[in-house]
Design a protein around this motif. Structure first.
Motif, PDB file in Angstrom:
ATOM      1  N   THR A  32       0.819  -1.215   0.000  1.00  0.00           N
ATOM      2  CA  THR A  32       0.000   0.000   0.000  1.00  0.00           C
ATOM      3  C   THR A  32       0.850   1.261   0.000  1.00  0.00           C
ATOM      4  O   THR A  32       0.517   2.246  -0.668  1.00  0.00           O
ATOM      5  CB  THR A  32      -0.924   0.007   1.237  1.00  0.00           C
ATOM      6  OG1 THR A  32      -1.656  -1.220   1.258  1.00  0.00           O
ATOM      7  CG2 THR A  32      -1.887   1.161   1.194  1.00  0.00           C
ATOM      8  N   LYS A  33       1.968   1.247   0.697  1.00  0.00           N
ATOM      9  CA  LYS A  33       2.832   2.414   0.783  1.00  0.00           C
ATOM     10  C   LYS A  33       3.405   2.784  -0.589  1.00  0.00           C
ATOM     11  O   LYS A  33       3.455   3.956  -0.960  1.00  0.00           O
ATOM     12  CB  LYS A  33       3.960   2.132   1.778  1.00  0.00           C
ATOM     13  CG  LYS A  33       4.756   3.330   2.185  1.00  0.00           C
ATOM     14  CD  LYS A  33       5.730   2.975   3.301  1.00  0.00           C
ATOM     15  CE  LYS A  33       6.417   4.204   3.817  1.00  0.00           C
ATOM     16  NZ  LYS A  33       7.329   3.902   4.915  1.00  0.00           N
ATOM     17  N   GLN A  34       3.822   1.777  -1.341  1.00  0.00           N
ATOM     18  CA  GLN A  34       4.371   2.029  -2.672  1.00  0.00           C
ATOM     19  C   GLN A  34       3.303   2.556  -3.632  1.00  0.00           C
ATOM     20  O   GLN A  34       3.555   3.464  -4.417  1.00  0.00           O
ATOM     21  CB  GLN A  34       4.970   0.746  -3.244  1.00  0.00           C
ATOM     22  CG  GLN A  34       6.276   0.341  -2.604  1.00  0.00           C
ATOM     23  CD  GLN A  34       6.771  -0.986  -3.151  1.00  0.00           C
ATOM     24  OE1 GLN A  34       5.973  -1.863  -3.476  1.00  0.00           O
ATOM     25  NE2 GLN A  34       8.089  -1.126  -3.247  1.00  0.00           N
ATOM     26  N   VAL A  35       2.101   1.981  -3.530  1.00  0.00           N
ATOM     27  CA  VAL A  35       1.009   2.417  -4.401  1.00  0.00           C
ATOM     28  C   VAL A  35       0.666   3.876  -4.107  1.00  0.00           C
ATOM     29  O   VAL A  35       0.481   4.684  -5.024  1.00  0.00           O
ATOM     30  CB  VAL A  35      -0.234   1.520  -4.211  1.00  0.00           C
ATOM     31  CG1 VAL A  35      -1.435   2.096  -4.939  1.00  0.00           C
ATOM     32  CG2 VAL A  35       0.063   0.111  -4.691  1.00  0.00           C
ATOM     33  N   LYS A  36       0.595   4.244  -2.831  1.00  0.00           N
ATOM     34  CA  LYS A  36       0.290   5.619  -2.452  1.00  0.00           C
ATOM     35  C   LYS A  36       1.373   6.572  -2.938  1.00  0.00           C
ATOM     36  O   LYS A  36       1.078   7.662  -3.435  1.00  0.00           O
ATOM     37  CB  LYS A  36       0.130   5.745  -0.936  1.00  0.00           C
ATOM     38  CG  LYS A  36      -0.252   7.138  -0.488  1.00  0.00           C
ATOM     39  CD  LYS A  36      -0.599   7.188   0.961  1.00  0.00           C
ATOM     40  CE  LYS A  36      -0.949   8.539   1.485  1.00  0.00           C
ATOM     41  NZ  LYS A  36      -0.928   9.663   0.629  1.00  0.00           N
ATOM     42  N   GLN A  37       2.627   6.182  -2.833  1.00  0.00           N
ATOM     43  CA  GLN A  37       3.733   7.025  -3.291  1.00  0.00           C
ATOM     44  C   GLN A  37       3.642   7.266  -4.801  1.00  0.00           C
ATOM     45  O   GLN A  37       3.826   8.386  -5.269  1.00  0.00           O
ATOM     46  CB  GLN A  37       5.065   6.369  -2.938  1.00  0.00           C
ATOM     47  CG  GLN A  37       6.266   7.222  -3.280  1.00  0.00           C
ATOM     48  CD  GLN A  37       7.572   6.548  -2.890  1.00  0.00           C
ATOM     49  OE1 GLN A  37       7.601   5.364  -2.565  1.00  0.00           O
ATOM     50  NE2 GLN A  37       8.647   7.297  -2.919  1.00  0.00           N
ATOM     51  N   ILE A  38       3.344   6.224  -5.557  1.00  0.00           N
ATOM     52  CA  ILE A  38       3.210   6.364  -7.004  1.00  0.00           C
ATOM     53  C   ILE A  38       2.027   7.268  -7.341  1.00  0.00           C
ATOM     54  O   ILE A  38       2.119   8.147  -8.194  1.00  0.00           O
ATOM     55  CB  ILE A  38       3.066   4.984  -7.680  1.00  0.00           C
ATOM     56  CG1 ILE A  38       4.383   4.208  -7.554  1.00  0.00           C
ATOM     57  CG2 ILE A  38       2.661   5.124  -9.143  1.00  0.00           C
ATOM     58  CD1 ILE A  38       4.291   2.759  -7.927  1.00  0.00           C
TER      59      ILE A  38
END
Length: 58
Positions: free
Chosen positions: A3-9
């Motif tokens: 989830t953290k990577q998706v939010k960053q993208i």
């Protein structure tokens, strides 16, 4: 992907979209405010007139 990577993208893509909008809709004319415009309109009105598009009688 977590989830953290998706939010960053998603945040990065959103910033790109906002920057593109700002560039298209709110950009100043090339060269900035001229002394001639400042004499004619005053400082703040010259800035406003500089942002107007060519179709609106610049």
């Amino acid at each position: 992907m977590d989830t953290k990577q998706v939010k960053q993208i998603a945040d990065t893509e959103a910033k790109k979209m906002v920057k593109g909008h700002e560039g298209r809709m709110h950009k100043m004319a090339k060269g900035g405010v001229t002394g001639e415009a400042m004499q004619k309109y005053g400082r703040n009105m010259a800035r406003a007139m500089n942002q107007r598009g060519n179709a609106r009688g610049k």
